[in-house]
Scaffold this active site. Structure first.
Site, PDB file in Angstrom:
ATOM      1  N   ASP A  54     -12.932  -5.486  -7.215  1.00 49.75           N
ATOM      2  CA  ASP A  54     -12.094  -4.704  -7.189  1.00 49.75           C
ATOM      3  C   ASP A  54     -12.021  -3.007  -6.169  1.00 49.75           C
ATOM      4  O   ASP A  54     -12.323  -2.548  -6.611  1.00 49.75           O
ATOM      5  CB  ASP A  54     -10.889  -5.052  -7.915  1.00 49.75           C
ATOM      6  CG  ASP A  54      -9.360  -5.141  -7.855  1.00 49.75           C
ATOM      7  OD1 ASP A  54      -9.646  -5.727  -6.524  1.00 49.75           O
ATOM      8  OD2 ASP A  54      -8.816  -5.346  -8.653  1.00 49.75           O
ATOM      9  N   HIS A 104      -0.057   1.242  -1.547  1.00 54.20           N
ATOM     10  CA  HIS A 104      -0.211   1.044  -2.415  1.00 54.20           C
ATOM     11  C   HIS A 104      -0.135   2.214  -3.091  1.00 54.20           C
ATOM     12  O   HIS A 104      -0.003   2.609  -4.745  1.00 54.20           O
ATOM     13  CB  HIS A 104      -1.528  -0.458  -2.957  1.00 54.20           C
ATOM     14  CG  HIS A 104      -1.343  -0.784  -4.026  1.00 54.20           C
ATOM     15  ND1 HIS A 104      -0.421  -0.848  -4.867  1.00 54.20           N
ATOM     16  CD2 HIS A 104      -2.826   0.136  -5.668  1.00 54.20           C
ATOM     17  CE1 HIS A 104      -0.909  -0.940  -6.674  1.00 54.20           C
ATOM     18  NE2 HIS A 104      -2.112  -0.919  -6.817  1.00 54.20           N
ATOM     19  N   GLU A 141      -1.384  -8.441  -8.841  1.00 52.05           N
ATOM     20  CA  GLU A 141      -1.289  -7.885  -7.542  1.00 52.05           C
ATOM     21  C   GLU A 141      -1.701  -8.968  -6.374  1.00 52.05           C
ATOM     22  O   GLU A 141      -2.999 -10.241  -6.913  1.00 52.05           O
ATOM     23  CB  GLU A 141      -2.352  -6.992  -7.226  1.00 52.05           C
ATOM     24  CG  GLU A 141      -2.007  -5.655  -8.919  1.00 52.05           C
ATOM     25  CD  GLU A 141      -3.075  -4.608  -9.117  1.00 52.05           C
ATOM     26  OE1 GLU A 141      -4.486  -4.852  -8.704  1.00 52.05           O
ATOM     27  OE2 GLU A 141      -2.751  -3.786  -9.159  1.00 52.05           O
ATOM     28  N   GLU A 201      -3.981  -9.675  -3.634  1.00 47.17           N
ATOM     29  CA  GLU A 201      -5.453  -8.763  -2.754  1.00 47.17           C
ATOM     30  C   GLU A 201      -5.897 -10.436  -2.092  1.00 47.17           C
ATOM     31  O   GLU A 201      -5.525 -11.451  -2.136  1.00 47.17           O
ATOM     32  CB  GLU A 201      -5.923  -8.959  -3.648  1.00 47.17           C
ATOM     33  CG  GLU A 201      -5.636  -7.777  -4.840  1.00 47.17           C
ATOM     34  CD  GLU A 201      -6.114  -6.782  -5.956  1.00 47.17           C
ATOM     35  OE1 GLU A 201      -7.513  -7.139  -5.678  1.00 47.17           O
ATOM     36  OE2 GLU A 201      -5.447  -6.495  -7.052  1.00 47.17           O
ATOM     37  N   ASP A 214      -5.103 -10.460  -9.366  1.00 44.70           N
ATOM     38  CA  ASP A 214      -5.698  -9.070 -10.003  1.00 44.70           C
ATOM     39  C   ASP A 214      -4.500  -8.920 -10.956  1.00 44.70           C
ATOM     40  O   ASP A 214      -3.898  -7.795 -10.885  1.00 44.70           O
ATOM     41  CB  ASP A 214      -6.124  -8.476  -9.457  1.00 44.70           C
ATOM     42  CG  ASP A 214      -6.394  -6.919 -10.142  1.00 44.70           C
ATOM     43  OD1 ASP A 214      -7.374  -7.295 -11.570  1.00 44.70           O
ATOM     44  OD2 ASP A 214      -6.314  -5.945 -10.303  1.00 44.70           O
ATOM     45  N   ARG A 269       0.225  -3.882 -17.087  1.00 46.26           N
ATOM     46  CA  ARG A 269       0.633  -2.300 -17.050  1.00 46.26           C
ATOM     47  C   ARG A 269       0.571  -1.115 -18.128  1.00 46.26           C
ATOM     48  O   ARG A 269       0.089   0.280 -18.249  1.00 46.26           O
ATOM     49  CB  ARG A 269       1.611  -2.012 -16.119  1.00 46.26           C
ATOM     50  CG  ARG A 269       2.011  -2.513 -15.129  1.00 46.26           C
ATOM     51  CD  ARG A 269       0.786  -1.285 -13.722  1.00 46.26           C
ATOM     52  NE  ARG A 269       0.833  -3.190 -12.459  1.00 46.26           N
ATOM     53  CZ  ARG A 269      -0.425  -2.824 -12.022  1.00 46.26           C
ATOM     54  NH1 ARG A 269      -1.255  -2.200 -11.911  1.00 46.26           N
ATOM     55  NH2 ARG A 269      -0.078  -3.745 -10.546  1.00 46.26           N
ATOM     56  N   GLN A 300      -2.970  -1.000 -19.359  1.00 45.22           N
ATOM     57  CA  GLN A 300      -3.276  -0.072 -18.549  1.00 45.22           C
ATOM     58  C   GLN A 300      -3.366   1.082 -18.508  1.00 45.22           C
ATOM     59  O   GLN A 300      -4.553   2.712 -18.439  1.00 45.22           O
ATOM     60  CB  GLN A 300      -3.365  -0.799 -16.856  1.00 45.22           C
ATOM     61  CG  GLN A 300      -4.028   0.373 -15.795  1.00 45.22           C
ATOM     62  CD  GLN A 300      -3.125  -0.143 -13.965  1.00 45.22           C
ATOM     63  OE1 GLN A 300      -2.954  -1.356 -14.230  1.00 45.22           O
ATOM     64  NE2 GLN A 300      -4.000   0.364 -13.563  1.00 45.22           N
ATOM     65  N   LYS A 307      -6.775  -5.221 -17.132  1.00 47.15           N
ATOM     66  CA  LYS A 307      -7.269  -6.179 -16.292  1.00 47.15           C
ATOM     67  C   LYS A 307      -8.425  -7.164 -16.707  1.00 47.15           C
ATOM     68  O   LYS A 307      -8.219  -7.858 -15.269  1.00 47.15           O
ATOM     69  CB  LYS A 307      -8.012  -5.382 -15.027  1.00 47.15           C
ATOM     70  CG  LYS A 307      -7.830  -4.230 -14.422  1.00 47.15           C
ATOM     71  CD  LYS A 307      -6.571  -4.655 -13.319  1.00 47.15           C
ATOM     72  CE  LYS A 307      -5.942  -2.950 -12.942  1.00 47.15           C
ATOM     73  NZ  LYS A 307      -5.361  -3.604 -11.600  1.00 47.15           N
ATOM     74  N   THR A 340      -8.752 -12.960 -13.805  1.00 39.88           N
ATOM     75  CA  THR A 340      -7.853 -12.836 -12.455  1.00 39.88           C
ATOM     76  C   THR A 340      -8.045 -14.077 -11.797  1.00 39.88           C
ATOM     77  O   THR A 340      -8.875 -15.221 -12.365  1.00 39.88           O
ATOM     78  CB  THR A 340      -8.852 -12.253 -11.231  1.00 39.88           C
ATOM     79  OG1 THR A 340      -9.350 -11.153 -12.702  1.00 39.88           O
ATOM     80  CG2 THR A 340      -8.852 -11.727 -10.288  1.00 39.88           C
ATOM     81  N   GLU A 348       5.396  -1.656  -8.360  1.00 41.87           N
ATOM     82  CA  GLU A 348       6.060  -1.098  -7.039  1.00 41.87           C
ATOM     83  C   GLU A 348       6.704  -1.775  -6.758  1.00 41.87           C
ATOM     84  O   GLU A 348       8.151  -0.987  -6.546  1.00 41.87           O
ATOM     85  CB  GLU A 348       5.018  -1.203  -5.796  1.00 41.87           C
ATOM     86  CG  GLU A 348       3.838  -0.592  -6.027  1.00 41.87           C
ATOM     87  CD  GLU A 348       2.746  -0.973  -4.923  1.00 41.87           C
ATOM     88  OE1 GLU A 348       2.832  -0.389  -3.688  1.00 41.87           O
ATOM     89  OE2 GLU A 348       1.878  -2.174  -4.988  1.00 41.87           O
TER      90      GLU A 348
END
Ligand code: CA
Length: 439
Positions: free
Chosen positions: A140, A147, A212, A214, A246, A250, A253, A266, A270, A387
């Site tokens: 990834d 971002h 996420e 992507e 993905d 958080r 993380q 993560k 996925t 975000e």
């Protein structure tokens, strides 16, 4: 571009006319099995056309293809796209041409036998879509400067973008075993979390589960161990694109990511969309690589070429929708959360591939690499919840009055992708969908 891209080309498959992600100009590849065959039956390669799937192996058995296309179609009698991916672009192009010719409204094969569809098509409603490839390795990247800047500024307000960002396509090795096809439920992960004031971490369900948005890129022939790939040859190794969610915990993380990067935050799941839109289909939507703002360094020579600058980008618009359990119960349609563009990525797919192979690392057919969260300039273009809600400070309000800082159990995240440009038939990516189950 060739006759397969002609916007006027129509198909005898009725559902391929009008509004569809899969007109005859698209022809994305996937792997499916007939529901009636049961869970134990291996899948086979199909091509989406309207609301039908062309069973490529069935067409091959009927002798519909010749030359390179016949060999490529033979490689489709398999439960994954890996063999087709390994064959390379001349095979992909020829198979696409002959499939397009078979499905056009004036196809001689169809004119000779109007029942052709009964033998080579399967309605999508009767099919289960599986993972398109056996994915040996998954990487990834972090290619959206918007971002990277947004996330960086939350954690390091004075120094949002680390000094390496504009020189090196940042990435990490992801987990291939937990990649699931669209429609698979995703269980909220448990993990080690440390709240800021706490002295010691605890272990429990993540309280800040995120998605996420992507794009994923499937590798074609790939390179041998020890052999780098020049930038202008990188695209020979790129088969096609899919949507990628993905999923990210958080809280896990932020406690684990230093010093070696993401790990269990993560690797629990996925999700990928089942249809792989080929670079042949994307040809009308190629665009210049992002113009770097004045003051940014030029890419190093191994990541720089005129061709990449002129047409290394792909103009795909991606969208994220959310439907809570309550919204689904009340029949309220999913709410659009964001819309952003792959053309805004700081690094092109070719640069990511060439950089990945630049140390001699081998990439193999069916390997997947993803772009990283695709965000744009404005708030409406932020490709993840971290975000969008600015780490929970600005919650999202749903039509039911519910609010979200991060994902709740029962939430369904739906991603879509679309290519539109004057003079070309619009094509889409289908859906990448997943519902969150409680831990
Ligand atoms: Ca990511």
């Amino acid at each position: 571009m060739d006759e397969t891209h002609e916007p006027s080309r129509a198909s005898w498959v009725e559902s391929a006319q009008g509004a569809t992600d899969f007109p005859i100009q698209n022809l994305p590849f996937g792997v499916f099995r007939r529901k009636e065959d049961g869970d134990e039956t291996p899948g086979t390669v199909g091509i989406a056309i309207g609301r039908q799937i062309l069973d490529v192996a069935a067409g091959h058995d009927e002798g519909r293809f010749e030359g390179l296309a016949d060999r490529a179609a033979g490689a489709c009698a398999a439960p994954s796209l890996n063999r087709l991916m390994a064959l390379g672009r001349p095979h992909w192009i020829e198979l696409r041409r002959q499939v397009s010719a078979l499905l056009t409204a004036d196809s001689p094969a169809y004119r000779a036998n109007r029942r052709l569809g009964d033998r080579i098509l399967v309605p999508m409603t009767e099919a289960e879509l599986l993972l398109p490839a056996v994915i040996g390795d998954y990487t990834d990247f972090y290619a959206s400067v918007h971002h990277a800047t947004n996330v960086g500024s939350m954690f390091r307000p004075d120094n949002p973008l680390l000094p390496n960002y504009k020189w090196v396509p940042i990435g990490y090795h992801g987990r291939a075993s937990s990649i699931v096809p669209s429609g698979s439920a995703v269980r909220r992960p448990r993990g080690q979390v440390k709240d800021a004031p706490a002295e010691a971490p605890g272990f429990g369900p993540s309280r800040s589960l995120d998605y996420e948005m992507e794009l994923g890129c499937f590798v074609g022939p790939g390179n041998s161990l020890g052999e780098a790939v020049p930038l202008d040859q990188a695209e020979d190794h790129l088969f096609g694109l899919c949507l990628v969610n993905d999923w990210s915990a958080r809280d896990v993380q932020s406690w684990e990511y230093q010093p070696l990067g993401p790990f269990l935050a993560k690797s629990f799941a996925t999700t990928v969309s089942p249809w792989v839109v080929t670079f042949e289909a994307l040809e009308p939507f190629r665009t210049a690589a992002l113009a770097r703002p004045p003051g940014d360094p030029a890419p190093l020579p191994y990541l720089s070429s005129e061709r990449n600058a002129a047409r290394g980008g792909v103009d795909v618009t991606v969208e994220v929708y959310l439907a809570s359990a309550q919204m689904r119960l009340q029949g309220i349609p999913p709410q659009l959360l964001s819309r952003s563009r792959a053309a805004d990525l700081y690094w092109t797919l070719a640069q990511m591939f060439t950089h990945h192979a630049s140390n001699g690392c081998n990439l193999r057919p069916g390997d997947l690499f993803a772009t990283g969260t695709i965000s744009g300039m404005g708030k409406e273009a932020r490709g993840c919840m971290l975000e969008l809600t600015w780490r929970g400070a600005e919650p999202i309000v749903l039509p039911t009055g519910e609010s979200r800082k991060f994902l709740e159990d029962g939430d369904e995240v739906i991603m879509a992708g679309l290519c539109e440009r004057g003079g070309a038939a619009p094509i889409g990516f289908g859906e990448c969908r997943g519902v969150v189950l409680s831990a």
